[in-house]
Design a protein around this motif. Structure first.
Motif, PDB file in Angstrom:
ATOM      1  N   MET A 192       0.816  -1.182   0.000  1.00 31.17           N
ATOM      2  CA  MET A 192       0.000   0.000   0.000  1.00 31.17           C
ATOM      3  C   MET A 192       0.868   1.258   0.000  1.00 31.17           C
ATOM      4  N   ALA A 193       1.988   1.223   0.655  1.00 28.47           N
ATOM      5  CA  ALA A 193       2.840   2.412   0.745  1.00 28.47           C
ATOM      6  C   ALA A 193       3.240   2.929  -0.635  1.00 28.47           C
ATOM      7  N   LYS A 194       3.353   2.049  -1.612  1.00 29.73           N
ATOM      8  CA  LYS A 194       3.728   2.487  -2.950  1.00 29.73           C
ATOM      9  C   LYS A 194       2.601   3.249  -3.640  1.00 29.73           C
ATOM     10  N   THR A 195       1.368   3.059  -3.204  1.00 28.87           N
ATOM     11  CA  THR A 195       0.249   3.710  -3.875  1.00 28.87           C
ATOM     12  C   THR A 195      -0.236   4.958  -3.160  1.00 28.87           C
ATOM     13  N   ILE A 196       0.205   5.180  -1.940  1.00 28.54           N
ATOM     14  CA  ILE A 196      -0.087   6.441  -1.263  1.00 28.54           C
ATOM     15  C   ILE A 196       0.961   7.441  -1.736  1.00 28.54           C
ATOM     16  N   HIS A 197       0.517   8.600  -2.161  1.00 32.75           N
ATOM     17  CA  HIS A 197       1.481   9.563  -2.691  1.00 32.75           C
ATOM     18  C   HIS A 197       1.275  10.934  -2.045  1.00 32.75           C
ATOM     19  N   LEU A 198       2.338  11.692  -2.032  1.00 33.82           N
ATOM     20  CA  LEU A 198       2.333  13.023  -1.439  1.00 33.82           C
ATOM     21  C   LEU A 198       1.975  14.043  -2.515  1.00 33.82           C
ATOM     22  N   GLN A 199       1.018  14.902  -2.196  1.00 32.53           N
ATOM     23  CA  GLN A 199       0.626  15.977  -3.096  1.00 32.53           C
ATOM     24  C   GLN A 199       0.870  17.301  -2.386  1.00 32.53           C
ATOM     25  N   ASN A 200       1.445  18.255  -3.106  1.00 33.44           N
ATOM     26  CA  ASN A 200       1.753  19.558  -2.530  1.00 33.44           C
ATOM     27  C   ASN A 200       0.910  20.632  -3.197  1.00 33.44           C
ATOM     28  N   TYR A 201       0.399  21.549  -2.379  1.00 33.51           N
ATOM     29  CA  TYR A 201      -0.420  22.651  -2.869  1.00 33.51           C
ATOM     30  C   TYR A 201       0.126  23.951  -2.296  1.00 33.51           C
ATOM     31  N   LYS A 202       0.119  25.003  -3.108  1.00 33.41           N
ATOM     32  CA  LYS A 202       0.525  26.330  -2.650  1.00 33.41           C
ATOM     33  C   LYS A 202      -0.658  27.021  -1.992  1.00 33.41           C
ATOM     34  N   LYS A 203      -0.367  28.006  -1.173  1.00 37.57           N
ATOM     35  CA  LYS A 203      -1.413  28.769  -0.505  1.00 37.57           C
ATOM     36  C   LYS A 203      -2.449  29.237  -1.532  1.00 37.57           C
ATOM     37  N   GLY A 204      -3.716  28.981  -1.232  1.00 33.47           N
ATOM     38  CA  GLY A 204      -4.812  29.409  -2.096  1.00 33.47           C
ATOM     39  C   GLY A 204      -5.237  28.405  -3.150  1.00 33.47           C
ATOM     40  N   GLU A 205      -4.417  27.370  -3.393  1.00 35.64           N
ATOM     41  CA  GLU A 205      -4.799  26.362  -4.386  1.00 35.64           C
ATOM     42  C   GLU A 205      -5.946  25.499  -3.865  1.00 35.64           C
ATOM     43  N   ILE A 206      -6.797  25.095  -4.779  1.00 34.83           N
ATOM     44  CA  ILE A 206      -7.949  24.263  -4.455  1.00 34.83           C
ATOM     45  C   ILE A 206      -7.530  22.792  -4.512  1.00 34.83           C
ATOM     46  N   VAL A 207      -7.836  22.063  -3.444  1.00 35.42           N
ATOM     47  CA  VAL A 207      -7.556  20.620  -3.380  1.00 35.42           C
ATOM     48  C   VAL A 207      -8.685  19.869  -4.078  1.00 35.42           C
ATOM     49  N   PHE A 208      -9.922  20.221  -3.736  1.00 34.49           N
ATOM     50  CA  PHE A 208     -11.086  19.694  -4.430  1.00 34.49           C
ATOM     51  C   PHE A 208     -12.223  20.694  -4.275  1.00 34.49           C
ATOM     52  N   THR A 209     -13.225  20.555  -5.127  1.00 35.97           N
ATOM     53  CA  THR A 209     -14.347  21.485  -5.166  1.00 35.97           C
ATOM     54  C   THR A 209     -15.629  20.781  -4.758  1.00 35.97           C
ATOM     55  N   LYS A 210     -16.493  21.503  -4.067  1.00 33.59           N
ATOM     56  CA  LYS A 210     -17.803  20.974  -3.691  1.00 33.59           C
ATOM     57  C   LYS A 210     -18.452  20.344  -4.928  1.00 33.59           C
ATOM     58  N   GLY A 211     -18.947  19.122  -4.765  1.00 29.82           N
ATOM     59  CA  GLY A 211     -19.623  18.423  -5.853  1.00 29.82           C
ATOM     60  C   GLY A 211     -18.731  17.462  -6.620  1.00 29.82           C
ATOM     61  N   ASP A 212     -17.402  17.607  -6.474  1.00 31.90           N
ATOM     62  CA  ASP A 212     -16.483  16.656  -7.117  1.00 31.90           C
ATOM     63  C   ASP A 212     -16.684  15.277  -6.507  1.00 31.90           C
ATOM     64  N   LEU A 213     -16.526  14.242  -7.321  1.00 32.59           N
ATOM     65  CA  LEU A 213     -16.532  12.889  -6.780  1.00 32.59           C
ATOM     66  C   LEU A 213     -15.217  12.643  -6.070  1.00 32.59           C
ATOM     67  N   CYS A 214     -15.275  11.928  -4.990  1.00 27.16           N
ATOM     68  CA  CYS A 214     -14.106  11.685  -4.145  1.00 27.16           C
ATOM     69  C   CYS A 214     -13.281  10.519  -4.692  1.00 27.16           C
ATOM     70  N   ASP A 215     -12.049  10.802  -5.084  1.00 26.35           N
ATOM     71  CA  ASP A 215     -11.136   9.775  -5.582  1.00 26.35           C
ATOM     72  C   ASP A 215     -10.083   9.382  -4.557  1.00 26.35           C
ATOM     73  N   ASN A 216      -9.832  10.266  -3.590  1.00 27.60           N
ATOM     74  CA  ASN A 216      -8.763  10.055  -2.611  1.00 27.60           C
ATOM     75  C   ASN A 216      -9.224  10.428  -1.214  1.00 27.60           C
ATOM     76  N   LEU A 217      -8.638   9.754  -0.245  1.00 30.80           N
ATOM     77  CA  LEU A 217      -8.732  10.186   1.137  1.00 30.80           C
ATOM     78  C   LEU A 217      -7.408  10.873   1.430  1.00 30.80           C
ATOM     79  N   TYR A 218      -7.467  12.072   1.998  1.00 27.17           N
ATOM     80  CA  TYR A 218      -6.268  12.849   2.249  1.00 27.17           C
ATOM     81  C   TYR A 218      -5.960  12.902   3.742  1.00 27.17           C
ATOM     82  N   PHE A 219      -4.670  12.912   4.034  1.00 29.97           N
ATOM     83  CA  PHE A 219      -4.175  13.119   5.389  1.00 29.97           C
ATOM     84  C   PHE A 219      -3.188  14.270   5.314  1.00 29.97           C
TER      85      PHE A 219
END
Length: 145
Positions: free
Chosen positions: A1-28
């Motif tokens: 599983m560790a190989k399929t969990i990946h780190l995503q980086n976002y800059k201040k103000g960037e949108i991670v997801f939008t209301k109404g989007d289908l959920c593809d990932n669980l984020y920590f």
């Protein structure tokens, strides 16, 4: 599983997801913070910080996100793809039973009814017929499809 969990980086103000989007990932949240924006006012209604999860309810119920998530600052998120999580279920009866219990919980029922407009009878049908998880025969919960 560790190989399929990946780190995503976002800059201040960037949108991670939008209301109404289908959920593809669980984020920590690994570093930084994320604001959940009120769907009506578009202002931060809640801020999540390091070690918080982001999107659990949408992830496990198969429902669209009910908030827009925006990076409050530079943020690093561990992303667990939904397919990876559900691929674990056939080999883990303990995890299957934990998911089943949670899907039948008051929290899940209230979430589906209050935030996604499912009637209690539709939720009961969803529990009893279509989305029971059995080891070896796992269905993704998707009450809207």
């Amino acid at each position: 599983m560790a190989k399929t969990i990946h780190l995503q980086n976002y800059k201040k103000g960037e949108i991670v997801f939008t209301k109404g989007d289908l959920c593809d990932n669980l984020y920590f949240i690994a570093k930084g913070s994320v604001s959940l924006l009120d769907p009506i006012d578009k202002v931060a209604s809640k801020t999540l910080d390091k070690h918080d999860d982001l999107g659990w309810l949408a992830f496990i119920t198969g429902t669209p996100y009910r908030f827009t998530a925006r990076a409050s600052e530079g943020v690093s998120l561990w992303a667990l793809p939904k397919a990876t999580f559900f691929n674990l279920l056939p080999d883990s009866p303990t995890l299957v039973h934990a998911v089943q219990r949670w899907l039948r919980s008051k929290e899940a029922t209230d979430y589906l009814h209050t935030h996604h407009g499912l009637s209690f009878s539709a939720i009961i049908r969803w529990h009893d017929h279509e989305y029971i998880l059995w080891p070896g025969e796992v269905c993704l919960p998707q009450p809207f499809q």
